[in-house]
Design a protein around this motif. Sequence first.
Motif, PDB file in Angstrom:
ATOM      1  N   ALA A  88       0.824  -1.205   0.000  1.00 48.55           N
ATOM      2  CA  ALA A  88       0.000   0.000   0.000  1.00 48.55           C
ATOM      3  C   ALA A  88       0.861   1.258   0.000  1.00 48.55           C
ATOM      4  O   ALA A  88       1.919   1.303   0.616  1.00 48.55           O
ATOM      5  N   LYS A  89       0.391   2.269  -0.715  1.00 49.51           N
ATOM      6  CA  LYS A  89       1.061   3.571  -0.697  1.00 49.51           C
ATOM      7  C   LYS A  89       0.865   4.200   0.676  1.00 49.51           C
ATOM      8  O   LYS A  89      -0.197   4.083   1.290  1.00 49.51           O
ATOM      9  N   THR A  90       1.881   4.886   1.186  1.00 43.22           N
ATOM     10  CA  THR A  90       1.801   5.518   2.496  1.00 43.22           C
ATOM     11  C   THR A  90       1.371   6.976   2.350  1.00 43.22           C
ATOM     12  O   THR A  90       1.717   7.642   1.376  1.00 43.22           O
ATOM     13  N   VAL A  91       0.597   7.459   3.340  1.00 40.44           N
ATOM     14  CA  VAL A  91       0.025   8.796   3.276  1.00 40.44           C
ATOM     15  C   VAL A  91       0.234   9.528   4.595  1.00 40.44           C
ATOM     16  O   VAL A  91       0.068   8.955   5.676  1.00 40.44           O
ATOM     17  N   TYR A 118      -4.916   2.582   1.212  1.00 37.19           N
ATOM     18  CA  TYR A 118      -3.707   3.348   1.501  1.00 37.19           C
ATOM     19  C   TYR A 118      -3.350   3.120   2.964  1.00 37.19           C
ATOM     20  O   TYR A 118      -4.205   2.802   3.776  1.00 37.19           O
ATOM     21  N   GLN A 119      -2.087   3.300   3.301  1.00 33.97           N
ATOM     22  CA  GLN A 119      -1.634   3.161   4.687  1.00 33.97           C
ATOM     23  C   GLN A 119      -1.333   4.552   5.235  1.00 33.97           C
ATOM     24  O   GLN A 119      -0.376   5.198   4.804  1.00 33.97           O
ATOM     25  N   PRO A 150       6.502   9.721   3.412  1.00 33.05           N
ATOM     26  CA  PRO A 150       5.330   9.075   2.809  1.00 33.05           C
ATOM     27  C   PRO A 150       5.326   9.222   1.290  1.00 33.05           C
ATOM     28  O   PRO A 150       5.984  10.110   0.729  1.00 33.05           O
ATOM     29  N   ASP A 151       4.553   8.356   0.638  1.00 29.26           N
ATOM     30  CA  ASP A 151       4.405   8.435  -0.817  1.00 29.26           C
ATOM     31  C   ASP A 151       3.508   9.613  -1.216  1.00 29.26           C
ATOM     32  O   ASP A 151       3.697  10.203  -2.276  1.00 29.26           O
ATOM     33  N   VAL A 152       2.517   9.921  -0.366  1.00 29.58           N
ATOM     34  CA  VAL A 152       1.513  10.950  -0.659  1.00 29.58           C
ATOM     35  C   VAL A 152       1.300  11.805   0.585  1.00 29.58           C
ATOM     36  O   VAL A 152       1.321  11.286   1.705  1.00 29.58           O
TER      37      VAL A 152
END
Length: 71
Positions: free
Chosen positions: A2-5, A27-28, A48-50
């Motif tokens: 999962a993409k991290t936010v 998302y995480q 984080p990714d986002v």
Amino acid sequence: MAKTVLIVDDIPFVRKTLAEILTSAHYQVVGEAADGSEAIDLYIKLRPDVVTMDVVMPQMSGIDACRRIMK
């Protein structure tokens, strides 16, 4: 994986709602910040990714925080 936010908003209800929406979308959520200064610190620590960023916040705006993060 999962993409991290990282969620950044000065209103706790908004952070909670965004976290629920993002988690249900797989998302995480790795962190939450209530102002721009805290967002910068958490971004450096968590990478984080986002990042979701509120624009109007106390102490430092989301725009100023984004500018500093992008440097």
